[in-house]
Design an enzyme around this catalytic site. Structure first.
Site, PDB file in Angstrom:
ATOM      1  N   SER A 557      13.052 -11.601 -22.321  1.00 54.71           N
ATOM      2  CA  SER A 557      12.875 -12.170 -23.658  1.00 54.71           C
ATOM      3  C   SER A 557      13.075 -13.686 -23.574  1.00 54.71           C
ATOM      4  O   SER A 557      12.345 -14.350 -22.846  1.00 54.71           O
ATOM      5  CB  SER A 557      13.845 -11.500 -24.638  1.00 54.71           C
ATOM      6  OG  SER A 557      13.509 -11.797 -25.962  1.00 54.71           O
ATOM      7  N   HIS A 670       9.916  -3.848 -27.046  1.00 51.02           N
ATOM      8  CA  HIS A 670      10.566  -5.002 -26.432  1.00 51.02           C
ATOM      9  C   HIS A 670      11.889  -4.615 -25.754  1.00 51.02           C
ATOM     10  O   HIS A 670      12.214  -5.107 -24.689  1.00 51.02           O
ATOM     11  CB  HIS A 670      10.812  -6.055 -27.518  1.00 51.02           C
ATOM     12  CG  HIS A 670      11.330  -7.353 -27.018  1.00 51.02           C
ATOM     13  ND1 HIS A 670      10.579  -8.216 -26.245  1.00 51.02           N
ATOM     14  CD2 HIS A 670      12.531  -7.964 -27.188  1.00 51.02           C
ATOM     15  CE1 HIS A 670      11.294  -9.296 -25.966  1.00 51.02           C
ATOM     16  NE2 HIS A 670      12.480  -9.167 -26.525  1.00 51.02           N
TER      17      HIS A 670
END
Length: 697
Positions: A557, A670
């Site tokens: 991320s 994610h």
């Protein structure tokens, strides 16, 4: 005594993770949600566990499973009289309310509301409940009917037609048109009626007033909530239904509301300004009269974020523990993220001087307090313990636990006279006792401007300092998060393969001062880059057994962004692993689920008006400098950092001739490394090890 073995990727299946806690009204029993990855079904199963708190010897009466099966249960709440337990379960295929007698027996489905319930609260008389329900949309119903009747095309993805800006959320996927609304449910029949219906808005955190006449909740009711996402306010509605009224607070977001037992006050976590960057300000504790008014800051000079910002791959994204009032409406208990810990603190409504209550190194995942018996029960994770259920004595509120805070102090105090906690469970002690768990060394160092910084170094089992070892710099996501004193399965598995893993909290993350938090707003790749390079220098200088020619860099991320940024600005690392990354701000802002909101990170500059502003802040702009062998890992259902971010970097590196490989995980969001399918999480670790072995060994 049998020889201990190293942690393996497959040990993920061994972890039993306690999270949500709820003590019974009489203080005799504790309910906890415990999750475990199942190898047989390749799913996460979450069930209720019970702990009998009246046992003279807790070791002889550990926690035990209270519910079972192959469907999940979460958020247990005792009825006010303690006779029933309500919880949310997916047993029917949707997240509905179920109940079970406190004395045991079969659970029964209470609601059949054709939708999914995310939260609820008992009415003080126990005869009703309020739920936050997202109804099943007409399109979803029609598609389900096609499947049921085996119609042609029923197995195909349906056409989606949207009119709203926010139409997808990572982890949830593409959103149905109905939003979550408040329903009043009869506790006997399960029948419900809608209290709110407008699908322009949605409601969350429903809470009854102590007299049961009013329901308070959180909602963003701006003219276009999707264009103004940080405007969640506190609202109320009569329990019988009627007009919605706003409880006046301030313009910024308000959440985690808690109504005082006397009904006079609302405590909440918030930030005053709705127009600043995500990490511009700490989230702090405020108090407002239940009728509305000017909020009063209760957390005072405590310059820390009052959420659970700690990162761990065994507990995933569990949300923040609820604010808790003392029965006399005087004290409020809350969590604080500080210096790698998530601690329990409290503050007096009148004195406004926060003080620590539980401050041992580790992470409090949730807590529930028995004020009459003076016990704090909590789910806990630390460097050696993936998760257990603990109890500690509640300190006397008449005696301060630490000296009052000073604005000049950078470090937060710990409890002056800590008591040894009582361990109530044996969820992980047996298998952990058979493993060699490496405990990291904590390192403090200084960045530019003498800024204090914290990091850790995790060593391979059986380290011999006369040998040379490969190493890996790991960078966390966020950036609003913190590494710390939490068990990290992936790091343990990497160390077991012979790698020194070192990780830190550079500027831009939580757990420290607001100056630390907002240092990189609009400036990713500046102070944070310098801090990470300084940390690497410090570790290599102090740990001479690390082979400086065999050091890699990895992150996910925001950590993926920084990995990309690093390989575009230095050649010091022998290889890289970039995961669920950002490579191009221009495309990210248009494709991410909340992409448009990231403009606040850059003073709300529109990328179509000043494209070079964004491109120069994108790692892809520096691809000409990239020569480091790079493994790119991404999830195909990542709506936070869409997979095109990986695809753009992949194609650029391949065209340049940089050694690189691309791993794509289907049907994963994610947060796959924390919450994804277990076999894919294990596969991911093995592929990372394979890449590191290729370039560092």
């Amino acid at each position: 005594m049998p020889k201990r073995t190293p942690i393996t990727p497959e040990d993920l299946y061994q972890v039993r993770m306690p999270t949500y806690c709820e003590v019974s009204p009489d203080g005799q029993r504790l309910l906890t949600v415990v999750s475990q990855q199942k190898e047989k079904t390749l799913k996460t199963e979450s069930h209720l566990w019970a702990t009998d708190l009246g046992a003279e010897d807790p070791a002889e009466s550990p926690s035990y499973p209270y519910t079972g099966g192959d469907k999940n249960e979460t958020r247990p709440k005792w009825s006010p009289d303690g006779s029933r337990i309500a919880f949310i379960s997916s047993r029917s295929g949707k997240s509905e309310l179920w109940t079970i007698p406190a004395g045991g027996g079969e659970a029964s489905q209470l609601t059949k509301l054709e939708g999914s319930i995310s939260d609820f609260d008992w009415h003080p008389n126990g005869k009703r409940l309020v739920v936050a329900l997202q109804k099943t949309g007409e399109e979803e119903k029609a598609h389900a009917e096609l499947k049921e009747n085996n119609k042609p095309g029923a197995d195909s993805e349906r056409v989606r037609h949207y009119k709203r800006l926010t139409y997808k959320i990572d982890g949830a996927g593409f959103l149905p048109h109905p939003r979550a609304h408040l329903w009043l449910v009869d506790a006997g029949t399960g029948k419900g009626k809608a209290l709110t219906e407008d699908d322009l808005y949605e409601e969350s955190e429903p809470r009854f007033s102590p007299d049961g006449r009013t329901i308070y909740f959180v909602s963003n009711r701006q003219p276009d909530p999707d264009q103004d996402v940080l405007r969640a306010d506190v609202w109320c509605i009569p329990t019988r239904g009627g007009e919605i009224e706003k409880v006046r607070t301030f313009a910024g977001p308000s959440n985690n509301i808690a109504i005082s037992p006397d009904g006079q006050w609302i405590a909440f976590i918030g930030r005053p300004d709705p127009h600043v960057a995500w990490n511009q300000h700490q989230s702090r504790l405020y108090l407002v009269p239940s009728s509305g008014g000017r909020p009063v800051l209760l957390s005072g000079v405590l310059d820390r974020d009052l959420t659970n910002a700690s990162i761990g791959d065994v507990f995933g994204n569990i949300g923040d523990p609820r604010l808790t009032w003392s029965p006399d409406s005087e004290w409020i208990y809350f969590v604080v993220s500080t210096e790698g810990d998530t601690q329990l603190w409290r503050v007096s409504r009148k004195k406004k001087q926060p003080e620590p209550v539980l401050s041992d190194p580790g992470v409090i995942l949730d807590f529930s307090i028995d004020f009459e018996g003076r016990w704090i029960h909590y789910s806990w994770c630390d460097l050696h313990t993936p998760g257990e259920i603990l109890s500690s004595r509640l300190p006397d509120p008449k005696v301060r636990t630490a000296k009052p805070l000073s604005k000049r102090e950078y470090r937060t105090p710990r409890v002056a006279t800590p008591t040894r906690p009582t361990v109530r469970s044996k969820l992980n002690s047996e298998w952990i006792g058979e493993r060699h768990v490496s405990l990291p060394e904590e390192i403090w160092f200084e960045g530019r401007g003498n800024h204090p910084l914290q990091g850790w170094v995790l060593y391979p089992p059986g380290l011999r300092k006369n040998r040379k070892y490969p190493a890996l710099l790991y960078i966390h996501g966020g950036p609003g998060a913190q590494y710390g004193h939490a068990f990290f399965h992936e790091f343990q598995a990497l160390a077991a393969q012979g790698y020194v893993v070192f990780y830190s909290n550079p500027r831009g993350g939580q757990g420290y001062t607001q100056r630390h938090l907002n240092s990189i707003v609009g400036r990713w790749g500046t102070y944070d880059y310098e801090d990470l390079m300084k940390f690497t220098d410090v570790v290599l200088r102090r740990k001479r057994f690390i082979d400086r020619k065999r050091v890699g860099v990895a992150g996910g991320s925001y950590g993926g962004f920084m990995t990309n940024w690093i390989i575009g600005h230095t050649q010091r690392f022998a290889c890289a692993v970039t995961q669920r990354c950002i490579s191009n701000w221009m495309s990210f802002i248009g494709a991410s689920d909340f992409g448009q909101e990231w403009r606040r990170e850059f003073d709300f500059i529109d990328p179509w008006k000043n494209p070079m502003y964004y491109l120069k802040r994108s790692p892809l702009y520096y691809v000409d400098n990239m020569r480091t062998p790079t493994l790119i890992e991404h999830q195909e259902e990542d709506h936070r950092c869409p997979i095109d971010q990986a695809e753009q970097l992949w194609s650029a590196l391949k065209v340049k001739g940089v050694p690189c490989e691309f791993i794509r995980y289907p049907a994963e969001p994610h947060g796959m490394s924390r919450t994804g399918r277990p076999d894919r999480r294990i596969d991911r670790i093995k592929r990372i090890v394979g890449w590191l072995d290729r370039w560092l060994k």
